[in-house]
Design a protein around this motif. Structure first.
Motif, PDB file in Angstrom:
ATOM      1  N   PRO A 180       0.823  -1.205   0.000  1.00  0.00           N
ATOM      2  CA  PRO A 180       0.000   0.000   0.000  1.00  0.00           C
ATOM      3  C   PRO A 180       0.858   1.258   0.000  1.00  0.00           C
ATOM      4  CG  PRO A 180      -0.089  -1.082   2.136  1.00  0.00           C
ATOM      5  CD  PRO A 180       0.639  -2.000   1.201  1.00  0.00           C
ATOM      6  N   LYS A 181       0.390   2.289  -0.680  1.00  0.00           N
ATOM      7  CA  LYS A 181       1.165   3.526  -0.800  1.00  0.00           C
ATOM      8  C   LYS A 181       1.246   4.256   0.537  1.00  0.00           C
ATOM      9  CE  LYS A 181       1.317   5.631  -4.685  1.00  0.00           C
ATOM     10  NZ  LYS A 181       0.943   6.337  -5.906  1.00  0.00           N
ATOM     11  N   TYR A 182       0.162   4.209   1.290  1.00  0.00           N
ATOM     12  CA  TYR A 182       0.136   4.930   2.566  1.00  0.00           C
ATOM     13  C   TYR A 182      -0.203   3.961   3.696  1.00  0.00           C
ATOM     14  CZ  TYR A 182      -0.372   8.801  -0.673  1.00  0.00           C
ATOM     15  OH  TYR A 182      -0.206   9.677  -1.704  1.00  0.00           O
ATOM     16  N   SER A 183       0.820   3.546   4.463  1.00  0.00           N
ATOM     17  CA  SER A 183       0.554   2.697   5.618  1.00  0.00           C
ATOM     18  C   SER A 183       0.171   3.567   6.812  1.00  0.00           C
ATOM     19  CB  SER A 183       1.769   1.833   5.942  1.00  0.00           C
ATOM     20  OG  SER A 183       2.908   2.631   6.102  1.00  0.00           O
ATOM     21  N   THR A 184       0.661   4.805   6.811  1.00  0.00           N
ATOM     22  CA  THR A 184       0.271   5.771   7.847  1.00  0.00           C
ATOM     23  C   THR A 184      -0.079   7.073   7.143  1.00  0.00           C
ATOM     24  OG1 THR A 184       2.529   6.578   8.087  1.00  0.00           O
ATOM     25  CG2 THR A 184       1.838   4.803   9.573  1.00  0.00           C
ATOM     26  N   THR A 185      -0.690   8.003   7.854  1.00  0.00           N
ATOM     27  CA  THR A 185      -0.970   9.297   7.255  1.00  0.00           C
ATOM     28  C   THR A 185      -0.490  10.405   8.178  1.00  0.00           C
ATOM     29  OG1 THR A 185      -2.673  10.632   6.195  1.00  0.00           O
ATOM     30  CG2 THR A 185      -3.295   9.521   8.242  1.00  0.00           C
ATOM     31  N   TRP A 186      -0.387  11.608   7.664  1.00  0.00           N
ATOM     32  CA  TRP A 186       0.078  12.725   8.474  1.00  0.00           C
ATOM     33  C   TRP A 186      -1.096  13.432   9.132  1.00  0.00           C
ATOM     34  CZ3 TRP A 186      -1.910  17.137   6.190  1.00  0.00           C
ATOM     35  CH2 TRP A 186      -2.220  17.042   4.845  1.00  0.00           C
ATOM     36  N   ASP A 187      -0.791  14.259  10.120  1.00  0.00           N
ATOM     37  CA  ASP A 187      -1.834  14.956  10.864  1.00  0.00           C
ATOM     38  C   ASP A 187      -2.246  16.218  10.097  1.00  0.00           C
ATOM     39  OD1 ASP A 187      -3.498  16.155  12.634  1.00  0.00           O
ATOM     40  OD2 ASP A 187      -2.116  16.077  14.352  1.00  0.00           O
ATOM     41  N   ALA A 188      -3.534  16.288   9.746  1.00  0.00           N
ATOM     42  CA  ALA A 188      -4.030  17.443   8.981  1.00  0.00           C
ATOM     43  C   ALA A 188      -3.795  18.752   9.726  1.00  0.00           C
ATOM     44  CB  ALA A 188      -5.519  17.261   8.692  1.00  0.00           C
ATOM     45  N   ASP A 189      -3.705  18.691  11.060  1.00  0.00           N
ATOM     46  CA  ASP A 189      -3.499  19.922  11.845  1.00  0.00           C
ATOM     47  C   ASP A 189      -2.169  20.603  11.509  1.00  0.00           C
ATOM     48  OD1 ASP A 189      -5.886  19.449  13.026  1.00  0.00           O
ATOM     49  OD2 ASP A 189      -5.043  18.519  14.822  1.00  0.00           O
ATOM     50  N   THR A 190      -1.193  19.813  11.028  1.00  0.00           N
ATOM     51  CA  THR A 190       0.109  20.394  10.681  1.00  0.00           C
ATOM     52  C   THR A 190      -0.067  21.482   9.628  1.00  0.00           C
ATOM     53  OG1 THR A 190       1.073  18.222  11.038  1.00  0.00           O
ATOM     54  CG2 THR A 190       2.446  19.837   9.900  1.00  0.00           C
ATOM     55  N   VAL A 191      -0.841  21.165   8.587  1.00  0.00           N
ATOM     56  CA  VAL A 191      -1.071  22.131   7.508  1.00  0.00           C
ATOM     57  C   VAL A 191      -1.965  23.273   7.993  1.00  0.00           C
ATOM     58  CG1 VAL A 191      -2.183  22.412   5.257  1.00  0.00           C
ATOM     59  CG2 VAL A 191      -0.683  20.475   5.665  1.00  0.00           C
ATOM     60  N   LEU A 192      -2.988  22.946   8.784  1.00  0.00           N
ATOM     61  CA  LEU A 192      -3.905  23.984   9.276  1.00  0.00           C
ATOM     62  C   LEU A 192      -3.168  24.983  10.168  1.00  0.00           C
ATOM     63  CD1 LEU A 192      -7.045  21.792  10.064  1.00  0.00           C
ATOM     64  CD2 LEU A 192      -6.589  23.183   8.038  1.00  0.00           C
ATOM     65  N   ASN A 193      -2.256  24.466  11.004  1.00  0.00           N
ATOM     66  CA  ASN A 193      -1.474  25.371  11.864  1.00  0.00           C
ATOM     67  C   ASN A 193      -0.589  26.293  11.028  1.00  0.00           C
ATOM     68  OD1 ASN A 193      -2.419  24.558  14.394  1.00  0.00           O
ATOM     69  ND2 ASN A 193      -1.067  22.774  14.409  1.00  0.00           N
ATOM     70  N   LEU A 194      -0.046  25.733   9.928  1.00  0.00           N
ATOM     71  CA  LEU A 194       0.786  26.556   9.034  1.00  0.00           C
ATOM     72  C   LEU A 194      -0.043  27.689   8.437  1.00  0.00           C
ATOM     73  CD1 LEU A 194       3.438  27.022   7.392  1.00  0.00           C
ATOM     74  CD2 LEU A 194       2.444  25.546   5.630  1.00  0.00           C
ATOM     75  N   PHE A 195      -1.224  27.357   7.904  1.00  0.00           N
ATOM     76  CA  PHE A 195      -2.077  28.387   7.303  1.00  0.00           C
ATOM     77  C   PHE A 195      -2.502  29.423   8.351  1.00  0.00           C
ATOM     78  CE2 PHE A 195      -3.585  25.118   3.953  1.00  0.00           C
ATOM     79  CZ  PHE A 195      -2.459  25.364   3.187  1.00  0.00           C
ATOM     80  N   SER A 196      -2.723  28.967   9.574  1.00  0.00           N
ATOM     81  CA  SER A 196      -3.118  29.894  10.647  1.00  0.00           C
ATOM     82  C   SER A 196      -2.016  30.896  10.956  1.00  0.00           C
ATOM     83  CB  SER A 196      -3.456  29.118  11.926  1.00  0.00           C
ATOM     84  OG  SER A 196      -4.583  28.327  11.730  1.00  0.00           O
ATOM     85  N   SER A 197      -0.759  30.461  10.744  1.00  0.00           N
ATOM     86  CA  SER A 197       0.369  31.334  11.089  1.00  0.00           C
ATOM     87  C   SER A 197       0.640  32.383  10.009  1.00  0.00           C
ATOM     88  CB  SER A 197       1.635  30.492  11.310  1.00  0.00           C
ATOM     89  OG  SER A 197       2.093  29.974  10.076  1.00  0.00           O
ATOM     90  N   TRP A 198       0.052  32.199   8.811  1.00  0.00           N
ATOM     91  CA  TRP A 198       0.293  33.146   7.727  1.00  0.00           C
ATOM     92  C   TRP A 198      -0.508  34.434   7.947  1.00  0.00           C
ATOM     93  CZ3 TRP A 198       0.162  29.818   2.560  1.00  0.00           C
ATOM     94  CH2 TRP A 198       1.296  29.004   2.545  1.00  0.00           C
ATOM     95  N   ASP A 199      -0.117  35.501   7.188  1.00  0.00           N
ATOM     96  CA  ASP A 199      -0.839  36.767   7.256  1.00  0.00           C
ATOM     97  C   ASP A 199      -2.248  36.610   6.689  1.00  0.00           C
ATOM     98  OD1 ASP A 199       1.290  38.055   8.364  1.00  0.00           O
ATOM     99  OD2 ASP A 199       2.142  38.668   6.428  1.00  0.00           O
ATOM    100  N   ASP A 200      -3.008  37.708   6.750  1.00  0.00           N
ATOM    101  CA  ASP A 200      -4.338  37.704   6.131  1.00  0.00           C
ATOM    102  C   ASP A 200      -4.208  37.461   4.624  1.00  0.00           C
ATOM    103  OD1 ASP A 200      -5.464  38.202   8.561  1.00  0.00           O
ATOM    104  OD2 ASP A 200      -5.518  40.390   8.279  1.00  0.00           O
TER     105      ASP A 200
END
Length: 324
Positions: free
Chosen positions: A128-148
């Motif tokens: 299988p290509k993905y035996s585990t997955t990453w935490d979606a919060d990682t990307v959401l936290n990044l977007f939250s840290s960006w400017d408006d």
DNA sequence: GGGTTCTCCAAGGCTCTACA
DNA sequence: TGTAGAGCCTTGGAGAACCC
């Protein structure tokens, strides 16, 4: 050299033309037949048939004759040069389709071929290509840290919109690349319909409609306002283009699924895994997830990879955006 | 450096079969 | 007879190579 050899056997003809070159199928019928396969299938089968023709030329045999022993030797050569079960299986499917058109013979249904494929499966089993997955919060936290949104560069705004859409809708990049501005309906929530033929499109089966809700707890994660900002930003150079996503650099041509995949920080398809996994972990109904991302009603794909306990809520997007 | 093309391979749906 | 699972073919995604 190898490249010249490949060119020689490309010959500008598709695998369907190779299959039917000795028959009297009219050109207009041929065109309909060619259109019955998607471009990616045609590309894959063309590759297989080209290799098959080179192999037959080397062995001094006629590539149009469905000789089972020769076909097995050809598939063995693929197996022995490091190709996985999936590749060998794809090559077999290509030959099977070609000979079913020219000789009405399904290679894949012949006993010794079936047994051979079991051997290939045991020798080099697919993983299988993905035996585990990453935490979606990682990307959401990044977007939250960006400017408006208005302060972001065009590149950042493009990446943010693609990332949020991928997470909130759980759709493939193919689907995202097919979004057109004239199919976006603005209201209490934003609804996006897809006209194009998708991977899961079938007769009498509608494409999924993407629903985007305004997200108030964290305005920086609101996909609707990000979409609005993106449309405003691209308005000056959009021209006649109906496709939503445009290239970051001039001449700002519409971009394909492959480019959208490149824009996503993690691998494109893993967004689908990350969002569905998070929603399942939050207790969303499995049927909600299946219908939201566009799997068929009885599909077992989700259950095979996730199979989370079933909850009561049915709101996909709010659960994805819900930071801990 | 951004975007496209090509090849390999996992994802996906449909059909059939074995079995409870 | 219903259902789980395997088989088969088709499809889009990943990544490298290539082009502009």
């Amino acid at each position: 050299d190898a490249r010249a050899e490949q060119q020689r056997y490309s010959n500008g003809s598709s695998f369907i033309q190779c299959s039917l070159e000795s028959s009297n199928v009219p050109n207009d019928v041929m065109q309909i037949l060619e259109g019955s396969f998607s471009q990616s299938t045609t590309n894959q089968y063309n590759t297989t048939i080209r290799k098959w023709r080179i192999y037959c030329h080397t062995e001094n045999i006629d590539y149009r004759v469905p000789d089972v022993n020769r076909i097995l030797s050809f598939l063995t050569s693929l197996c022995n040069t490091g190709h996985s079960y999936s590749s060998v299986n794809g090559a077999k499917a290509g030959l099977s389709t070609m000979f079913s058109l020219s000789h009405n013979i399904r290679i894949g249904e012949i006993g010794i071929v079936k047994q051979f494929m079991k051997g290939v499966y045991r020798k080099c089993p697919p993983t299988p290509k993905y035996s585990t997955t990453w935490d979606a919060d990682t990307v959401l936290n990044l977007f939250s840290s960006w400017d408006d949104n208005d302060s972001l560069s065009t590149k950042q705004l493009s990446l943010k919109l693609v990332g949020l859409l991928a997470l909130v809708t759980g759709q493939r990049t193919q689907t995202l690349s097919c979004i057109t501005v004239n199919n976006i309906v603005w209201g209490e929530s934003v609804q996006i319909s897809i006209d194009s033929i998708l991977k899961t499109s079938r007769p009498n089966r509608p494409n999924p409609i993407l629903t985007l809700k305004k997200y108030f707890p964290n305005p920086k994660l609101c996909v609707v306002s990000t979409l609005t900002a993106y449309l405003n930003r691209t308005n000056s150079y959009r021209g006649d283009s109906l496709l939503l996503f445009l290239g970051i650099q001039k001449p700002h041509k519409p971009v394909g699924a492959q480019t959208i995949g490149n824009w996503l920080t993690y691998t494109a398809h893993s967004f689908r895994h990350a969002s569905t996994s998070k929603v399942a972990a939050k207790g969303a109904n499995v049927n909600t997830i299946i219908s939201h991302v566009g799997w068929s009603r009885n599909s077992t794909v989700f259950a095979r990879f996730y199979n989370r306990p079933v909850g009561k809520s049915n709101d996909f997007s709010e659960k994805v955006l819900d930071l801990p």
